[in-house]
Design an enzyme around this catalytic site. Structure first.
Site, short mmCIF file in Angstrom:
data_model
loop_
_atom_site.label_atom_id
_atom_site.label_comp_id
_atom_site.label_asym_id
_atom_site.label_seq_id
_atom_site.Cartn_x
_atom_site.Cartn_y
_atom_site.Cartn_z
N GLN A 37 -6.24 -18.24 -12.17
CA GLN A 37 -7.58 -18.66 -12.79
C GLN A 37 -8.55 -17.64 -12.14
OE1 GLN A 37 -5.40 -20.44 -10.99
NE2 GLN A 37 -6.26 -21.58 -9.29
N GLN A 96 7.71 -4.01 10.91
CA GLN A 96 7.72 -4.06 9.18
C GLN A 96 8.49 -5.34 8.81
OE1 GLN A 96 6.01 -1.40 8.09
NE2 GLN A 96 5.92 -2.50 6.16
N HIS A 154 6.89 -8.85 8.07
CA HIS A 154 6.02 -9.22 7.04
C HIS A 154 6.38 -10.32 5.96
CE1 HIS A 154 2.31 -6.76 7.17
NE2 HIS A 154 3.16 -5.73 7.51
N GLU A 188 6.75 3.88 1.60
CA GLU A 188 5.33 3.59 1.89
C GLU A 188 5.15 4.21 3.10
OE1 GLU A 188 4.95 -0.71 2.32
OE2 GLU A 188 2.66 -0.59 2.01
N HIS A 189 5.70 3.95 4.24
CA HIS A 189 5.18 4.37 5.62
C HIS A 189 6.48 5.30 6.13
CE1 HIS A 189 3.49 0.13 5.49
NE2 HIS A 189 2.37 0.93 5.54
N ASP A 199 -2.22 0.46 10.15
CA ASP A 199 -2.43 -0.86 9.37
C ASP A 199 -3.63 -1.54 9.99
OD1 ASP A 199 -0.03 -1.20 8.21
OD2 ASP A 199 0.84 -2.64 9.99
N HIS A 241 -12.31 17.36 -39.11
CA HIS A 241 -12.50 18.17 -37.82
C HIS A 241 -12.96 19.64 -38.00
CE1 HIS A 241 -10.21 14.97 -35.79
NE2 HIS A 241 -10.33 15.42 -34.71
#
Lengths: 432, 432
Positions: free
Chosen positions: A191, A259, A262, A327-328, A361, A420
């Site tokens: 929402q 890591q 998480h 990612e890392h 981070d 054109h």
């Protein structure tokens, strides 16, 4: 226990390929529910937001008000400890300084023919930042998502955050104030995404929506894409640590667990050229797991998705790292520069034994919103570029038009596009 | 006949809002069909490509071969007229020069604390370029999509193009040669997209797929997104012309029709401050329509989606133009610079009476792949940036770590992430 993959073994390529294609996320099909919510918010506006918040977040927004008031933010700042505020301010300062260097410059020039060409960058008019509620409500993410928008010059940065049970994490509100967020609404879920995309009586629509969220939020972002821009849909986080045997195994174990804690889909991978070191790290992980507050999550994701890859030599880790496209990526080796130049695919690289990924981070200055699930092969972390767009500019006078017209007319005719061709030829006073 | 919208009339805002939200595209739901094709290509590889090409393109790839051979490209170049080849080469040279200026620079530096920070750009390893077959097979689009990849340094640029009835437009092959495309496969549709994303025996997978296509191609690109990167999903083309009365109505009519002839969903909008000029353009459109080879398409899209917006003065056109956020914007006015600075949302701007948009389609040097359907509010045209990705780099020594550690540890604890805190604190020899 994580899995072991050994480069020297005959089935390595097969096992590594299978490892690479492991899915770490089950995406529930929530599309139908999300579509109904979006349609309802488009039809009923604020009333729909109030109804969904009562149902999902157990909060009465009709009395609390949709918008978080300035005095509530004042109170949140007052409720946040001084050392957290100081740390957020230091982080904000470092993030802002680093991101200021990313601002692209306009490039307007004339070529040899006198044709004016150019690229002009402008900020997106308004950006919406989704912040999850509950335990995943991270003030550091507010800084990382909002500050590049501020640096880009976005005039209006709107934050939405669900107030589960009426409460928003005070540190999140404090971070929003520090990051210069313009408006905050206590609404979340699909929402909130619908409100940002289409607007309601209270919330004016934005042009782009960023920030992490659960499956409903992700599905809503996909559905409103086109009406507004969206950032990447982030998957579970991952780290790849390339380490030689001269590391303290406890340091590397701590990085892998940072890591793994998480969430259940997080992935920690160690690549090393020394079996005994790999075993020492594995034992250190087991030891450290016992003393973590989130040990259950960390143990589970390490068991499900963790891996120790034993390579013949450190140079052999490069093609693997480029395929993993983490990612890392930590380079905890004696000569990290020897590896650094060979890495093509990684969201962020942490160089040397004293650069744990966690610094990135929070406080390094670079952005912690980075491409997951191998998407560093084709995409980049969040930056100022995500909050600006480029308009190209072309400017010809009669002479330049005369010089370029023949080629344009030839190509237009060759593509069968007569109108054109005429749009150019008619300006040469040679008719249509 | 296009619709008229008059700013001076009482219901303008209502009618303009409705006009803005007009859908110009019916997207068939082809997702299930496309999913089956993708799954089949993943399972059966080349054999699936051969089957689908026989069925959809009426071509026997088992005998023709999937890959277009060098001697076939030689023959295509020989079959292309010298003036078209010259025009393509001139276009390529101008596009390459312009795009070379877009190449982002690495930024590696040390801050005051001695922390090494940086952004490093690398090219995507391999890119797939989809080129439609039949009448929508445009050599100019090959240049526009492939040359920025070449400038970016992408080592492998793969083109796929359906060979309907066995034939590929020779000018498309010639353009591919000029643009330095590395491999060409005569396969199209969702099956080609699947092959690029997942690979087959003959086609090695790529990391990113770009280029326009029909509903099946667009759906396939959406479905493989994540496995590979994709460019934007382009909608029908559009032009917004802001013109004062001192233009030749025939020139402006020609520009509107150049857009309208593209396809049935194309949109041409004139904004003017002079009613008589608007009427003169309208009459010129009707006259010119009679002599166009694609007059049926142009007449239909002008009737369905064309508009003439009468504003009180030219400055009033700015907020409207920013809401329309057109793919192409022409400023055909005496003082275009007075308007230029007020435009925030546009894919490309064509400045002055002698810069018809068509120059940008072919020969200006800027890219003709631009954001459609109001997405210029949050996105940009195709550029070198679409073929590179940025890796952030962080490098700390013991001193820098000691300086930043307290804030990182504070924030980690405040977010309840103990392993994060330990990964930093353990390196300070203060324990976990």
């Amino acid at each position: 226990m994580a899995i072991w993959l050994e480069q020297a073994s005959g089935d390595f390529e097969e096992r590594f390929s299978a490892f690479l294609s492991t899915k770490r996320e089950v995406s529930d099909d929530v599309n139908a529910v999300v579509k109904a919510i979006i349609d309802d918010v488009r039809t009923r506006g604020d009333a729909a937001l109030i109804d969904y918040s009562a149902r999902f977040d157990k909060v009465d927004l009709a009395s609390a008000g949709l918008r978080v008031r300035e005095e509530e933010i004042d109170a949140a700042v007052a409720a946040t400890s001084a050392d957290v505020l100081d740390a957020l301010r230091l982080a904000a300062e470092r993030i802002e300084k680093h991101h200021a260097r990313q601002m692209p410059k306009d490039d307007l020039y004339e070529d040899a023919l006198g044709v004016g060409l150019g690229s002009r960058w402008t900020a997106v008019d308004a950006v919406g930042l989704y912040v999850p509620g509950g335990t995943a409500s991270y003030p550091s993410s507010v800084l990382m998502n909002a500050l590049p928008a501020k640096v880009a010059g976005v005039p209006r940065v709107v934050m939405v955050v669900p107030a589960g049970g009426g409460v928003v994490n005070p540190a999140v509100l404090a971070a929003a104030r520090i990051a210069g967020v313009s408006e905050i609404y206590r609404v979340g879920g699909a929402q909130a995404v619908a409100a940002l995309a289409y607007g309601t009586e209270t919330i004016a629509p934005v042009a782009k929506i960023v920030g992490p969220g659960n499956a409903y939020v992700a599905a809503a972002k996909r559905q409103v894409f086109g009406q507004v821009g969206i950032d990447m849909i982030a998957g579970p986080s991952e780290v790849l640590v390339i380490a030689d045997r001269d590391n303290n195994p406890d340091w590397i174990a701590a990085d892998l667990l940072a890591q793994a804690e998480h969430d259940l889909g997080a992935q920690s991978i160690l690549v090393t050229n020394d079996r005994a070191f790999g075993e020492a790290v594995e034992q250190a992980v087991e030891r450290q797991l016992k003393t973590l507050s989130r040990s259950q999550t960390a143990a589970q994701s390490w068991a499900d998705f963790g891996a120790i890859i034993l390579v013949k030599d450190l140079a052999s880790s490069l093609p693997l790292a480029n395929r993993i496209a983490a990612e890392h990526l930590e380079l905890a080796v004696a000569d990290p520069d020897a590896l650094l130049s060979g890495i093509r695919n990684a969201g962020a690289i942490f160089v040397g034994r004293h650069t744990p990924e966690v610094i990135g981070d929070y406080i390094g200055g670079s952005n912690h919103v980075l491409p997951t699930a191998r998407s560093a092969r084709f995409s980049s972390g969040l930056s100022v570029l995500d909050y600006v767009k480029r308009t190209s500019i072309l400017r010809l006078g009669p002479e330049q038009l005369a010089a370029l017209a023949p080629a344009a007319i030839t190509l237009a005719h060759s593509e069968g596009l007569d109108a054109h061709a005429r749009s150019v030829s008619i300006r040469l006073n040679r008719g249509g």
